[in-house]
Design a protein around this motif. Sequence first.
Motif, short mmCIF file in Angstrom:
data_model
loop_
_atom_site.label_atom_id
_atom_site.label_comp_id
_atom_site.label_asym_id
_atom_site.label_seq_id
_atom_site.Cartn_x
_atom_site.Cartn_y
_atom_site.Cartn_z
N THR A 174 5.47 5.88 -59.49
CA THR A 174 6.59 6.60 -58.90
C THR A 174 7.86 5.78 -59.06
O THR A 174 7.87 4.57 -58.78
CB THR A 174 6.32 6.88 -57.41
OG1 THR A 174 5.11 7.62 -57.28
CG2 THR A 174 7.47 7.64 -56.79
N ARG A 175 8.92 6.42 -59.51
CA ARG A 175 10.19 5.74 -59.65
C ARG A 175 10.66 5.24 -58.29
O ARG A 175 10.48 5.89 -57.25
CB ARG A 175 11.24 6.69 -60.22
CG ARG A 175 11.07 7.04 -61.68
CD ARG A 175 11.92 6.17 -62.57
NE ARG A 175 13.34 6.27 -62.23
CZ ARG A 175 14.18 7.17 -62.73
NH1 ARG A 175 13.72 8.07 -63.61
NH2 ARG A 175 15.45 7.17 -62.39
N SER A 176 11.31 4.08 -58.30
CA SER A 176 11.83 3.48 -57.07
C SER A 176 13.35 3.57 -57.06
O SER A 176 14.01 3.36 -58.09
CB SER A 176 11.41 2.01 -56.97
OG SER A 176 9.99 1.89 -57.00
N ALA A 195 8.77 -0.32 -58.49
CA ALA A 195 8.42 -1.43 -57.60
C ALA A 195 7.01 -1.20 -57.04
O ALA A 195 6.66 -0.08 -56.67
CB ALA A 195 9.43 -1.55 -56.46
N TYR A 196 6.22 -2.28 -57.02
CA TYR A 196 4.82 -2.19 -56.59
C TYR A 196 4.58 -3.14 -55.42
O TYR A 196 4.89 -4.33 -55.49
CB TYR A 196 3.88 -2.57 -57.73
CG TYR A 196 4.06 -1.75 -58.99
CD1 TYR A 196 3.30 -0.63 -59.25
CD2 TYR A 196 5.03 -2.12 -59.95
CE1 TYR A 196 3.45 0.11 -60.42
CE2 TYR A 196 5.19 -1.39 -61.11
CZ TYR A 196 4.42 -0.28 -61.35
OH TYR A 196 4.58 0.44 -62.50
N LEU A 232 6.37 1.51 -54.35
CA LEU A 232 7.35 1.40 -53.27
C LEU A 232 8.49 2.36 -53.53
O LEU A 232 8.90 2.58 -54.68
CB LEU A 232 7.88 -0.02 -53.17
CG LEU A 232 6.92 -1.07 -52.57
CD1 LEU A 232 7.47 -2.48 -52.78
CD2 LEU A 232 6.70 -0.80 -51.09
N ALA A 233 9.05 2.92 -52.46
CA ALA A 233 10.11 3.91 -52.60
C ALA A 233 11.42 3.29 -53.05
O ALA A 233 12.24 3.95 -53.69
CB ALA A 233 10.31 4.66 -51.28
N ASN A 234 11.62 2.00 -52.76
CA ASN A 234 12.90 1.36 -53.03
C ASN A 234 12.66 -0.08 -53.46
O ASN A 234 11.80 -0.78 -52.90
CB ASN A 234 13.79 1.40 -51.78
CG ASN A 234 15.22 1.01 -52.07
OD1 ASN A 234 15.51 -0.12 -52.44
ND2 ASN A 234 16.13 1.96 -51.88
N VAL A 235 13.40 -0.53 -54.45
CA VAL A 235 13.20 -1.89 -54.97
C VAL A 235 13.51 -2.96 -53.93
O VAL A 235 12.96 -4.06 -53.97
CB VAL A 235 14.05 -2.13 -56.24
CG1 VAL A 235 13.63 -1.20 -57.36
CG2 VAL A 235 15.54 -1.98 -55.93
#
Length: 371
Positions: free
Chosen positions: A195-197, A368-369, A303-306
């Motif tokens: 998923t893109r962050s 982001a993971y 993760l939703a955000n870096v």
Amino acid sequence: MAAGVALPNWSASAAVADDPPLNSATKAAFQRLADAVFADRTQSLVDGARSGHQESQPRRTSGFTGKVRLSQAQAREEGSTLDALRARKSRLAQLGEKYSGASTKVTLNGTKTTGRRASVDVTETTTLTYEKVEGTGPRTTGFQAHHQLAFQADHKGDWQLTGIRDTDDGYLAVNQVTKPRGAAPVTTDAPPSATRSATTRPAPANPKNFTATGYDYNAMAAYATTYWSRYNPDYPDFNGIGDGGDCTNFVSQALKAGGWQHVPGYTTDFHKWFGNSEIQSDSFVGVNEFSWFALSSKRASSLANVYQMDIGDVLQLDFDRDGSKDHSMIVTNRSRQGMPYVTYHSTNTYNRSVASIVASYPNAAYYAYRT
């Protein structure tokens, strides 16, 4: 017939010649056929050696049709081996490694005969020339390998190569393929999509639980900090041989130092993950393959955000947003103000702020993971 002497596998009523002599000419022919077999294998790795179904030159083994030749079964086996090696050539090209030329020489070490069967020990010496040399990098790579070839004479006294066995105890040479027991596992599931962050600040709170998984995230950061510029000799260095360079290999090493365990298996199976000085899975060194393994194994989640990343988490970038990720980094610090700092190989860098990354690549796609 004396006990222990095997009957030939042709009809007993057929006209059978006397046991064919294993003279110097026959031994020389054994050597030439062995040389052709391994030269064909090596040539299949050379860039431009084959495109689609058109070969730039015929297989050298096809010229052996007389007294010493491949059996039909072994010819099919060699065809499968060459297909596997051409697939390996494609994977190498994806990692940035191509060969512009090659040479193979086979020497005959010894022969043993029992009736119409012969066992032939040979040494193969192969050299491959790198198509592109970066800086002071080596121009060639090479190896020596030892093989045992099985020959059997037919009812006319013609010798056929019926089997090849690699006799070294080490790992596969670049022109060798495994002969697994049974077929390779076929996975019908598609690789998972990350998923893109987002890259906006401030980020929603998402604190990391440092004890939930049993991994030592500080050990991951310590490893990355130690080897960001001083490479660990226990692993290969992929810098200069691919668009992704050594970045994912380095991230995998750090995760391994913090407790990620090997998942052995086929190197191309994205469900597997392993790496050492001799062999690495695609997921250990490949940017996209790492993402597929990390998500499918549940060792990581998106993760939703870096800016939610913390120590031991991984950041990947797709610079041109073409759907294929290009770069991997690992978080080695996080400030009290919530700024993650990443360390990575391929332009060796330590503790670079994520803000600096985002500012430098505002049009990239970020992944982001949480590990």
